[in-house]
Design a protein around this motif. Structure first.
Motif, PDB file in Angstrom:
ATOM      1  N   HIS A   9       0.990  -1.192   0.177  1.00 49.80           N
ATOM      2  CA  HIS A   9       0.070   0.094  -0.041  1.00 49.80           C
ATOM      3  C   HIS A   9       0.888   1.180   0.179  1.00 49.80           C
ATOM      4  O   HIS A   9       2.061   1.194   0.605  1.00 49.80           O
ATOM      5  N   GLU A  10       0.437   2.155  -0.578  1.00 52.06           N
ATOM      6  CA  GLU A  10       1.197   3.604  -0.606  1.00 52.06           C
ATOM      7  C   GLU A  10       1.848   4.161   0.622  1.00 52.06           C
ATOM      8  O   GLU A  10       2.773   4.543   0.699  1.00 52.06           O
ATOM      9  N   SER A  11       0.810   3.761   1.693  1.00 48.50           N
ATOM     10  CA  SER A  11       1.344   4.283   3.045  1.00 48.50           C
ATOM     11  C   SER A  11       2.558   3.694   3.420  1.00 48.50           C
ATOM     12  O   SER A  11       3.441   4.455   4.192  1.00 48.50           O
ATOM     13  N   ILE A  12       3.110   2.479   2.856  1.00 50.80           N
ATOM     14  CA  ILE A  12       4.531   2.078   3.472  1.00 50.80           C
ATOM     15  C   ILE A  12       5.595   2.905   3.141  1.00 50.80           C
ATOM     16  O   ILE A  12       6.558   3.012   3.529  1.00 50.80           O
ATOM     17  N   TRP A  13       5.309   3.640   1.897  1.00 47.17           N
ATOM     18  CA  TRP A  13       6.533   4.303   1.412  1.00 47.17           C
ATOM     19  C   TRP A  13       6.887   5.697   2.179  1.00 47.17           C
ATOM     20  O   TRP A  13       7.837   6.210   1.905  1.00 47.17           O
ATOM     21  N   THR A  14       5.647   5.742   3.290  1.00 43.02           N
ATOM     22  CA  THR A  14       6.132   7.046   4.120  1.00 43.02           C
ATOM     23  C   THR A  14       6.971   6.818   5.176  1.00 43.02           C
ATOM     24  O   THR A  14       7.060   7.618   6.172  1.00 43.02           O
ATOM     25  N   LEU A  15       7.169   5.519   5.133  1.00 43.18           N
ATOM     26  CA  LEU A  15       7.863   4.982   6.481  1.00 43.18           C
ATOM     27  C   LEU A  15       9.367   5.142   6.273  1.00 43.18           C
ATOM     28  O   LEU A  15       9.928   4.807   5.101  1.00 43.18           O
ATOM     29  N   SER A  16      10.100   5.584   7.177  1.00 51.83           N
ATOM     30  CA  SER A  16      11.548   6.054   6.845  1.00 51.83           C
ATOM     31  C   SER A  16      12.371   5.312   8.120  1.00 51.83           C
ATOM     32  O   SER A  16      12.655   6.062   8.984  1.00 51.83           O
ATOM     33  N   PRO A  17      12.936   4.219   7.685  1.00 53.14           N
ATOM     34  CA  PRO A  17      12.952   3.468   6.681  1.00 53.14           C
ATOM     35  C   PRO A  17      11.750   2.273   6.922  1.00 53.14           C
ATOM     36  O   PRO A  17      11.499   2.179   8.016  1.00 53.14           O
ATOM     37  N   PRO A  18      11.285   1.649   5.972  1.00 52.61           N
ATOM     38  CA  PRO A  18      10.269   0.800   6.196  1.00 52.61           C
ATOM     39  C   PRO A  18      10.716  -0.539   6.945  1.00 52.61           C
ATOM     40  O   PRO A  18      11.337  -1.436   6.064  1.00 52.61           O
TER      41      PRO A  18
END
Ligand SMILES: NC(=O)c1ccc[n+]([C@@H]2O[C@H](COP(=O)([O-])OP(=O)(O)OC[C@H]3O[C@@H](n4cnc5c(N)ncnc54)[C@H](OP(=O)(O)O)[C@@H]3O)[C@@H](O)[C@H]2O)c1
Length: 216
Positions: free
Chosen positions: A131-140
């Motif tokens: 899901h798109e939201s995962i790419w807002t985690l830094s880092p995932p």
């Protein structure tokens, strides 16, 4: 790395934002220039422009548009995409009464259609499972481990380029074979999305073989 993005929506924003954060030069391209400018400003991209500007900007080009529009769009930009790596994150899913199914019928992939539409580009299937939201985690990170990003590609240099991109985001590239396997990534996305929509957790369906059960 210079990366053009076709599209100004959710994936353009979150993946593009992750790439800017990782130090890449991103140009957001849209059919609506005001939307491209807004997305570029939101993520701190190097620039914005028309779809053609994004197609000819970088070493890599992300197609972040609806799956059923992707091949036609890539075809219209085929000349600009010559020699470039085209990242296909699309999922050709359609809702059904009991979950989701694939608009392709599962016999071919959008990635394959893109190859047919732009034969001189190098298509890599990537970034379609999360899901798109995962790419807002830094880092995932999940359970302390970096997110694995499955990749399908026929061209080794393109696979290497997208693997570098994945690594730069703090994730781990997971090569899954040639583009003939992209259909499996699209089917897996349909399975996962259907499970999420029904309230289930698809990740619990994939334990490592032989792994000891956790003590209660
Ligand atoms: N969202 C997710 O969590 C997620 C996760 C994995 C994969 N994906 C895949 O990523 C792709 C993009 O999803 P999204 O959620 O970012 O969609 P979105 O937010 O709806 O954005 C779609 C973008 O595509 C543009 N577009 C639509 N039709 C077009 C066409 N014919 N030519 C050129 N541009 C067109 C839209 O432009 P306009 O604003 O001008 O209509 C918009 O900028 C989809 O294929 C989706 O399956 C999404």
């Amino acid at each position: 790395m210079r990366i053009g993005i076709l599209g100004t929506g959710r994936m353009a924003t979150t993946l593009g934002g992750a790439w800017v954060a990782a130090g890449h030069d991103v140009l957001v391209g849209g059919r609506d220039l005001a939307a491209a400018a807004a997305t570029a400003a939101r993520i701190g991209a190097a620039g914005h422009g028309a779809l053609r500007d994004a197609a000819s900007y970088g070493e890599a080009v992300l197609a972040a548009v609806p799956a059923d529009a992707a091949a036609e769009l890539v075809k219209s930009l085929a000349k600009d995409l010559t020699g470039r790596v085209v990242i296909d994150c699309t999922n050709p899913i359609v809702p059904t009464d009991d979950g989701v199914t694939l608009s392709t019928g599962g016999t071919t992939s959008i990635a394959r259609r893109m190859v047919e539409a732009a034969p001189d580009a190098y298509v890599v299937k990537a970034f379609n499972l999360c899901h798109e939201s995962i790419w807002t985690l830094s880092p995932p990170l999940f359970e302390g481990e970096p997110l694995a990003v499955p990749l399908c590609a026929d061209d080794p240099a393109s696979l290497e380029l997208v693997s570098r991109l994945v690594t730069s985001m703090g994730c781990t590239p997971m090569p899954c074979g040639g583009l003939s396997r992209a259909v499996h990534l699209e089917s897996t996305a349909a399975f996962a999305i259907g499970a999420w929509w029904s309230g289930a957790e698809p990740r619990f369906a994939f334990p490592t073989p032989g792994q000891s059960p956790q003590p209660a």
